[in-house]
Motif scaffolding. Structure first.
Motif, short mmCIF file in Angstrom:
data_model
loop_
_atom_site.label_atom_id
_atom_site.label_comp_id
_atom_site.label_asym_id
_atom_site.label_seq_id
_atom_site.Cartn_x
_atom_site.Cartn_y
_atom_site.Cartn_z
N VAL A 185 -15.47 5.61 40.06
CA VAL A 185 -15.43 5.58 41.52
C VAL A 185 -15.82 6.93 42.12
CG1 VAL A 185 -13.98 5.11 43.55
CG2 VAL A 185 -13.56 3.86 41.43
N LEU A 186 -16.61 6.87 43.20
CA LEU A 186 -16.92 8.04 44.03
C LEU A 186 -16.19 7.85 45.34
CD1 LEU A 186 -18.53 10.59 44.83
CD2 LEU A 186 -20.43 9.07 45.44
N ILE A 187 -15.35 8.82 45.70
CA ILE A 187 -14.53 8.75 46.92
C ILE A 187 -15.16 9.59 48.02
CG2 ILE A 187 -12.30 9.35 47.93
CD1 ILE A 187 -11.06 8.92 45.14
N THR A 188 -15.31 9.00 49.21
CA THR A 188 -15.89 9.73 50.34
C THR A 188 -14.96 9.69 51.55
OG1 THR A 188 -18.07 8.99 49.59
CG2 THR A 188 -17.94 9.99 51.79
N ASP A 189 -14.52 10.87 51.98
CA ASP A 189 -13.69 11.00 53.17
C ASP A 189 -13.74 12.46 53.59
OD1 ASP A 189 -11.30 11.22 54.97
OD2 ASP A 189 -10.98 9.16 54.29
N ASP A 190 -13.79 12.73 54.88
CA ASP A 190 -13.85 14.11 55.34
C ASP A 190 -12.50 14.82 55.23
OD1 ASP A 190 -13.19 12.27 57.46
OD2 ASP A 190 -13.39 13.90 58.90
N ALA A 191 -11.42 14.08 55.07
CA ALA A 191 -10.08 14.67 54.96
C ALA A 191 -9.70 14.82 53.48
CB ALA A 191 -9.06 13.81 55.68
N THR A 192 -9.48 16.05 53.06
CA THR A 192 -9.10 16.33 51.67
C THR A 192 -7.85 15.56 51.27
OG1 THR A 192 -10.04 18.54 51.88
CG2 THR A 192 -8.55 18.17 50.03
N PHE A 249 -8.69 3.33 37.43
CA PHE A 249 -10.06 3.71 37.75
C PHE A 249 -10.28 5.19 37.41
CE2 PHE A 249 -9.34 0.06 40.44
CZ PHE A 249 -10.53 -0.64 40.34
N GLU A 250 -11.51 5.53 37.04
CA GLU A 250 -11.88 6.93 36.79
C GLU A 250 -12.59 7.46 38.04
OE1 GLU A 250 -14.92 9.57 34.02
OE2 GLU A 250 -14.80 7.41 33.71
N ILE A 251 -12.13 8.57 38.57
CA ILE A 251 -12.75 9.18 39.74
C ILE A 251 -13.81 10.16 39.22
CG2 ILE A 251 -12.40 10.45 41.89
CD1 ILE A 251 -10.89 7.63 41.51
N VAL A 252 -15.09 9.84 39.50
CA VAL A 252 -16.18 10.66 38.98
C VAL A 252 -16.66 11.72 39.97
CG1 VAL A 252 -16.98 8.96 37.32
CG2 VAL A 252 -17.92 8.96 39.64
N GLY A 253 -16.23 11.60 41.23
CA GLY A 253 -16.63 12.58 42.21
C GLY A 253 -16.03 12.32 43.57
N GLU A 254 -16.17 13.32 44.44
CA GLU A 254 -15.68 13.22 45.81
C GLU A 254 -16.76 13.76 46.74
OE1 GLU A 254 -11.90 15.11 46.38
OE2 GLU A 254 -11.09 14.32 44.51
N ALA A 255 -16.82 13.21 47.95
CA ALA A 255 -17.77 13.68 48.96
C ALA A 255 -17.05 13.79 50.29
CB ALA A 255 -18.95 12.72 49.07
N GLU A 256 -17.44 14.79 51.09
CA GLU A 256 -16.77 15.03 52.37
C GLU A 256 -17.52 14.46 53.57
OE1 GLU A 256 -19.31 18.56 51.35
OE2 GLU A 256 -17.86 17.34 50.25
N ASN A 257 -18.71 13.91 53.33
CA ASN A 257 -19.46 13.25 54.41
C ASN A 257 -20.50 12.31 53.79
OD1 ASN A 257 -22.16 14.62 54.19
ND2 ASN A 257 -20.95 16.43 54.68
N GLY A 258 -21.11 11.51 54.64
CA GLY A 258 -22.05 10.51 54.15
C GLY A 258 -23.27 11.07 53.46
N LEU A 259 -23.77 12.19 53.94
CA LEU A 259 -24.96 12.80 53.33
C LEU A 259 -24.68 13.25 51.91
CD1 LEU A 259 -27.87 13.42 54.15
CD2 LEU A 259 -27.11 15.67 54.89
N VAL A 260 -23.54 13.90 51.70
CA VAL A 260 -23.14 14.32 50.36
C VAL A 260 -22.90 13.09 49.48
CG1 VAL A 260 -21.35 15.53 49.02
CG2 VAL A 260 -22.19 16.50 51.17
N ALA A 261 -22.32 12.04 50.05
CA ALA A 261 -22.05 10.81 49.30
C ALA A 261 -23.33 10.19 48.75
CB ALA A 261 -21.32 9.80 50.19
N ILE A 262 -24.37 10.16 49.56
CA ILE A 262 -25.65 9.58 49.12
C ILE A 262 -26.20 10.37 47.94
CG2 ILE A 262 -28.06 9.16 49.78
CD1 ILE A 262 -26.92 8.79 52.71
#
Length: 117
Positions: free
Chosen positions: A4-11, A26-39
């Motif tokens: 899973v890749l988690i995207t949210d601007d709030a840490t 689930f295994e968390i493979v990454g985090e993103a703080e906005n949509g652009l980083v998520a893509i």
């Protein structure tokens, strides 16, 4: 184990969701703080599932959803947001989201939303 890749601007929200998803196996493979980083991270990490918050700076979750679906029409996306208005939920589902979780969420809510994966 689903990745899973988690995207949210709030840490804090990313940390909460990570903890709950790990309890579900689930295994968390990454985090993103906005949509652009998520893509960008989606393209690199190729997770099985991506979560997207709707309201974020730089690029919101709905825009990111549409971009990710353009890159991978089979992407499994779950929207997570405090904005539960029917029109936003409808737009997310029409745009390809497989589920929608309203904040604040609980372990039970997350377990139920992710149980189909």
């Amino acid at each position: 184990m689903k990745r899973v890749l988690i995207t949210d601007d709030a840490t804090f929200m990313r940390m909460s969701l990570k903890s709950m998803l790990e309890k579900c196996g689930f295994e968390i493979v990454g985090e993103a703080e906005n949509g652009l980083v998520a893509i960008e991270k989606y393209k690199i990490l190729k997770p099985d599932i991506i979560t997207l918050d709707i309201t974020m700076p730089i690029m919101d979750g709905l825009a990111a959803l549409k971009n990710i679906k353009a890159v991978d029409k089979n992407a499994k996306v779950i929207m997570i947001s405090a904005m539960g208005q029917e029109s936003i939920v409808r737009e997310a589902i029409i745009s390809g989201a497989m589920g929608f979780v309203i904040k604040p969420f609980t372990q039970e809510t997350i377990t139920k939303a992710f149980s189909k994966f």
